[in-house]
Design a protein around this motif. Structure first.
Motif, PDB file in Angstrom:
ATOM      1  N   ILE A   1       0.945  -1.189   0.044  1.00 21.79           N
ATOM      2  CA  ILE A   1       0.079   0.039  -0.009  1.00 21.79           C
ATOM      3  C   ILE A   1       0.885   1.194  -0.090  1.00 21.79           C
ATOM      4  O   ILE A   1       1.913   1.372   0.904  1.00 21.79           O
ATOM      5  CB  ILE A   1      -1.108   0.219   1.220  1.00 21.79           C
ATOM      6  N   ASP A   2       0.691   2.033  -1.006  1.00 22.79           N
ATOM      7  CA  ASP A   2       1.467   3.513  -1.077  1.00 22.79           C
ATOM      8  C   ASP A   2       0.668   4.548  -0.931  1.00 22.79           C
ATOM      9  O   ASP A   2       0.888   5.626  -1.365  1.00 22.79           O
ATOM     10  CB  ASP A   2       1.983   3.152  -2.514  1.00 22.79           C
ATOM     11  N   SER A   3      -0.464   4.564  -0.016  1.00 27.13           N
ATOM     12  CA  SER A   3      -1.486   5.575   0.220  1.00 27.13           C
ATOM     13  C   SER A   3      -2.071   5.691   1.507  1.00 27.13           C
ATOM     14  O   SER A   3      -2.471   4.484   1.939  1.00 27.13           O
ATOM     15  CB  SER A   3      -2.525   5.696  -0.956  1.00 27.13           C
ATOM     16  N   GLN A   4      -2.100   6.598   2.199  1.00 25.76           N
ATOM     17  CA  GLN A   4      -2.601   6.752   3.401  1.00 25.76           C
ATOM     18  C   GLN A   4      -4.380   7.061   3.237  1.00 25.76           C
ATOM     19  O   GLN A   4      -5.004   7.030   4.130  1.00 25.76           O
ATOM     20  CB  GLN A   4      -2.063   7.528   4.457  1.00 25.76           C
ATOM     21  N   LYS A   5      -4.567   7.622   2.069  1.00 21.85           N
ATOM     22  CA  LYS A   5      -5.910   7.836   1.736  1.00 21.85           C
ATOM     23  C   LYS A   5      -6.884   6.834   1.240  1.00 21.85           C
ATOM     24  O   LYS A   5      -6.440   5.808   1.086  1.00 21.85           O
ATOM     25  CB  LYS A   5      -5.844   8.910   0.589  1.00 21.85           C
ATOM     26  N   ASP A   6      -8.021   7.011   1.376  1.00 21.16           N
ATOM     27  CA  ASP A   6      -9.193   6.060   1.031  1.00 21.16           C
ATOM     28  C   ASP A   6      -9.022   6.029  -0.482  1.00 21.16           C
ATOM     29  O   ASP A   6      -8.871   6.876  -1.190  1.00 21.16           O
ATOM     30  CB  ASP A   6     -10.468   6.886   1.503  1.00 21.16           C
ATOM     31  N   PHE A   7      -9.296   4.572  -0.933  1.00 20.96           N
ATOM     32  CA  PHE A   7      -9.081   4.246  -2.503  1.00 20.96           C
ATOM     33  C   PHE A   7      -9.865   3.053  -2.629  1.00 20.96           C
ATOM     34  O   PHE A   7     -10.162   2.216  -1.718  1.00 20.96           O
ATOM     35  CB  PHE A   7      -7.653   4.179  -2.799  1.00 20.96           C
ATOM     36  N   GLU A   8     -10.137   2.818  -4.015  1.00 21.06           N
ATOM     37  CA  GLU A   8     -10.669   1.562  -4.370  1.00 21.06           C
ATOM     38  C   GLU A   8      -9.923   1.195  -5.428  1.00 21.06           C
ATOM     39  O   GLU A   8      -9.695   2.057  -6.513  1.00 21.06           O
ATOM     40  CB  GLU A   8     -12.054   1.702  -5.090  1.00 21.06           C
ATOM     41  N   VAL A   9      -9.481   0.033  -5.668  1.00 17.71           N
ATOM     42  CA  VAL A   9      -8.747  -0.706  -6.662  1.00 17.71           C
ATOM     43  C   VAL A   9      -9.735  -2.033  -7.433  1.00 17.71           C
ATOM     44  O   VAL A   9      -9.807  -2.744  -6.327  1.00 17.71           O
ATOM     45  CB  VAL A   9      -7.273  -1.081  -6.110  1.00 17.71           C
ATOM     46  N   PHE A  10     -10.057  -2.039  -8.612  1.00 18.29           N
ATOM     47  CA  PHE A  10     -10.746  -2.967  -9.027  1.00 18.29           C
ATOM     48  C   PHE A  10      -9.783  -4.256  -9.567  1.00 18.29           C
ATOM     49  O   PHE A  10      -8.881  -3.839  -9.989  1.00 18.29           O
ATOM     50  CB  PHE A  10     -11.584  -2.486 -10.125  1.00 18.29           C
ATOM     51  N   GLY A  11     -10.146  -5.395  -9.311  1.00 17.30           N
ATOM     52  CA  GLY A  11      -9.368  -6.456  -9.994  1.00 17.30           C
ATOM     53  C   GLY A  11     -10.246  -7.686 -10.520  1.00 17.30           C
ATOM     54  O   GLY A  11     -11.317  -7.563 -10.432  1.00 17.30           O
ATOM     55  N   LEU A  12      -9.546  -8.604 -11.008  1.00 15.75           N
ATOM     56  CA  LEU A  12     -10.233  -9.572 -11.658  1.00 15.75           C
ATOM     57  C   LEU A  12      -9.302 -10.991 -11.703  1.00 15.75           C
ATOM     58  O   LEU A  12      -7.924 -11.000 -11.667  1.00 15.75           O
ATOM     59  CB  LEU A  12     -10.233  -9.537 -13.206  1.00 15.75           C
ATOM     60  N   ILE A  13     -10.222 -11.980 -11.293  1.00 20.26           N
ATOM     61  CA  ILE A  13      -9.661 -13.376 -11.284  1.00 20.26           C
ATOM     62  C   ILE A  13     -10.116 -14.208 -12.551  1.00 20.26           C
ATOM     63  O   ILE A  13     -11.335 -14.177 -12.755  1.00 20.26           O
ATOM     64  CB  ILE A  13      -9.891 -14.204 -10.064  1.00 20.26           C
ATOM     65  N   LYS A  14      -9.417 -14.933 -13.388  1.00 27.84           N
ATOM     66  CA  LYS A  14      -9.864 -15.547 -14.334  1.00 27.84           C
ATOM     67  C   LYS A  14      -9.128 -16.922 -14.822  1.00 27.84           C
ATOM     68  O   LYS A  14      -7.960 -16.845 -14.567  1.00 27.84           O
ATOM     69  CB  LYS A  14     -10.032 -14.982 -15.656  1.00 27.84           C
ATOM     70  N   PHE A  15      -9.739 -17.915 -15.178  1.00 27.07           N
ATOM     71  CA  PHE A  15      -9.322 -19.289 -15.360  1.00 27.07           C
ATOM     72  C   PHE A  15     -10.331 -20.131 -15.932  1.00 27.07           C
ATOM     73  O   PHE A  15     -11.453 -19.705 -15.549  1.00 27.07           O
ATOM     74  CB  PHE A  15      -8.825 -19.957 -13.943  1.00 27.07           C
ATOM     75  N   VAL A  16      -9.918 -21.114 -16.627  1.00 29.26           N
ATOM     76  CA  VAL A  16     -10.827 -22.219 -17.231  1.00 29.26           C
ATOM     77  C   VAL A  16     -11.058 -23.273 -16.471  1.00 29.26           C
ATOM     78  O   VAL A  16     -10.130 -23.851 -15.917  1.00 29.26           O
ATOM     79  CB  VAL A  16     -10.338 -22.662 -18.639  1.00 29.26           C
ATOM     80  N   ILE A  17     -12.103 -23.458 -16.047  1.00 30.81           N
ATOM     81  CA  ILE A  17     -12.377 -24.700 -15.071  1.00 30.81           C
ATOM     82  C   ILE A  17     -12.696 -25.907 -15.849  1.00 30.81           C
ATOM     83  O   ILE A  17     -13.482 -25.830 -16.958  1.00 30.81           O
ATOM     84  CB  ILE A  17     -13.607 -24.395 -14.291  1.00 30.81           C
ATOM     85  N   GLU A  18     -12.206 -27.118 -15.698  1.00 30.30           N
ATOM     86  CA  GLU A  18     -12.546 -28.374 -16.660  1.00 30.30           C
ATOM     87  C   GLU A  18     -12.984 -29.316 -15.600  1.00 30.30           C
ATOM     88  O   GLU A  18     -12.735 -29.182 -14.266  1.00 30.30           O
ATOM     89  CB  GLU A  18     -11.178 -28.808 -17.059  1.00 30.30           C
ATOM     90  N   PRO A  19     -13.484 -30.378 -16.085  1.00 34.28           N
ATOM     91  CA  PRO A  19     -13.844 -30.646 -17.561  1.00 34.28           C
ATOM     92  C   PRO A  19     -14.945 -29.887 -18.168  1.00 34.28           C
ATOM     93  O   PRO A  19     -15.120 -29.957 -19.198  1.00 34.28           O
ATOM     94  CB  PRO A  19     -13.976 -32.337 -17.722  1.00 34.28           C
ATOM     95  N   ARG A  20     -15.640 -28.959 -17.387  1.00 35.76           N
ATOM     96  CA  ARG A  20     -16.594 -28.185 -18.127  1.00 35.76           C
ATOM     97  C   ARG A  20     -16.164 -27.290 -19.255  1.00 35.76           C
ATOM     98  O   ARG A  20     -17.137 -26.946 -19.994  1.00 35.76           O
ATOM     99  CB  ARG A  20     -17.365 -27.421 -17.085  1.00 35.76           C
ATOM    100  N   CYS A  21     -14.999 -27.016 -19.030  1.00 34.62           N
ATOM    101  CA  CYS A  21     -14.418 -26.249 -20.146  1.00 34.62           C
ATOM    102  C   CYS A  21     -15.027 -24.744 -20.418  1.00 34.62           C
ATOM    103  O   CYS A  21     -15.688 -24.654 -21.438  1.00 34.62           O
ATOM    104  CB  CYS A  21     -14.530 -26.942 -21.408  1.00 34.62           C
ATOM    105  N   THR A  22     -15.200 -23.943 -19.463  1.00 36.34           N
ATOM    106  CA  THR A  22     -15.706 -22.886 -19.159  1.00 36.34           C
ATOM    107  C   THR A  22     -14.695 -21.590 -18.855  1.00 36.34           C
ATOM    108  O   THR A  22     -14.067 -22.189 -17.809  1.00 36.34           O
ATOM    109  CB  THR A  22     -17.133 -22.563 -18.612  1.00 36.34           C
ATOM    110  N   MET A  23     -14.925 -20.307 -19.125  1.00 38.24           N
ATOM    111  CA  MET A  23     -13.893 -19.348 -18.799  1.00 38.24           C
ATOM    112  C   MET A  23     -14.777 -18.630 -17.612  1.00 38.24           C
ATOM    113  O   MET A  23     -15.768 -18.391 -17.621  1.00 38.24           O
ATOM    114  CB  MET A  23     -13.796 -18.337 -19.895  1.00 38.24           C
ATOM    115  N   GLU A  24     -14.265 -18.736 -16.402  1.00 39.43           N
ATOM    116  CA  GLU A  24     -14.700 -18.124 -15.036  1.00 39.43           C
ATOM    117  C   GLU A  24     -13.999 -16.943 -14.848  1.00 39.43           C
ATOM    118  O   GLU A  24     -12.657 -16.800 -14.861  1.00 39.43           O
ATOM    119  CB  GLU A  24     -14.477 -19.261 -14.008  1.00 39.43           C
ATOM    120  N   LYS A  25     -14.766 -15.888 -14.631  1.00 36.13           N
ATOM    121  CA  LYS A  25     -14.212 -14.523 -14.320  1.00 36.13           C
ATOM    122  C   LYS A  25     -14.979 -13.923 -13.192  1.00 36.13           C
ATOM    123  O   LYS A  25     -16.106 -13.878 -12.793  1.00 36.13           O
ATOM    124  CB  LYS A  25     -14.619 -13.530 -15.562  1.00 36.13           C
TER     125      LYS A  25
END
Length: 201
Positions: free
Chosen positions: A137-161
């Protein structure tokens, strides 16, 4: 005449009762709904994912991602060597307030195994696993940071986000999951070739 009307009403009531036995329709509907729900749940939930922020006494912060796998589901580890499409990936929007430190830690570590379908060695994650990403963390102020996790789950073979937001309010860091989506069809056709362009024909 009155007797004829009464007899007609009794016969009509009896006929309706025979055509609609009490409880039969309700029971069948309930059984059908239960079957549909069970089928949908098995399709929608081959895994469970939970997010949390861990803060130590030294004021060090980590993003913890816990994944439980069901029904022999699996995915490609972020530590797999090679150019794999659809492997587990964690990212944050670019900001000076919060950055990821060091490589993501996988526990327990996935073991590299030979995959005959791709003729390559792959780190498949096939058991419940926790990922730890250290944060700076490089700030003492209030903030929001958006993130994303993604991966293909098998054997269903779908992209999960999985979209999430990390917030700092009055010096306290927290995380909240915002949205979870699954991509079938043409999306899964693109990402389920997890072995990349060098896949053996």
């Amino acid at each position: 005449m009155n007797k004829f009307i009464i007899v007609f009403i009794v016969l009509l009531s009896t006929g309706c009762a025979k055509n609609n036995p009490v409880g039969t329709v309700t029971t069948k509907a309930t059984q059908t709904d239960t079957a549909k729900t069970t089928t949908v749940n098995k399709m929608d939930d081959p895994y469970a994912l939970a997010l949390k922020i861990d803060t130590t006494d030294k004021n060090e912060h980590s993003l913890i991602v816990s994944i439980d796998l069901y029904d022999k589901a699996f995915f490609v580890s972020p530590h797999s060597n090679g150019n794999f499409l659809g492997r587990f990936a964690l990212s944050l929007d670019e900001t000076k307030s919060l950055v990821m430190k060091d490589s993501i830690i996988e526990f327990p570590k996935s073991l590299e195994s030979y995959d005959p379908f791709s003729d390559r060695w792959v780190n498949f994650v096939k058991r419940n696993t926790t990922y730890t990403q250290k944060l700076t963390i490089d700030s003492q102020k209030d903030f929001e940071v958006f993130g994303l996790i993604k991966f293909v789950i098998e054997p269903r073979c779908t992209m999960e986000k999985v979209k999430f937001v990390i917030s700092q309010r009055s010096g306290v860091l927290s995380i909240e999951e915002l949205d979870r989506s699954t991509y079938f069809g043409v999306f899964s056709d693109m990402v389920c070739d997890v072995y990349g362009p060098n896949k053996k024909e």
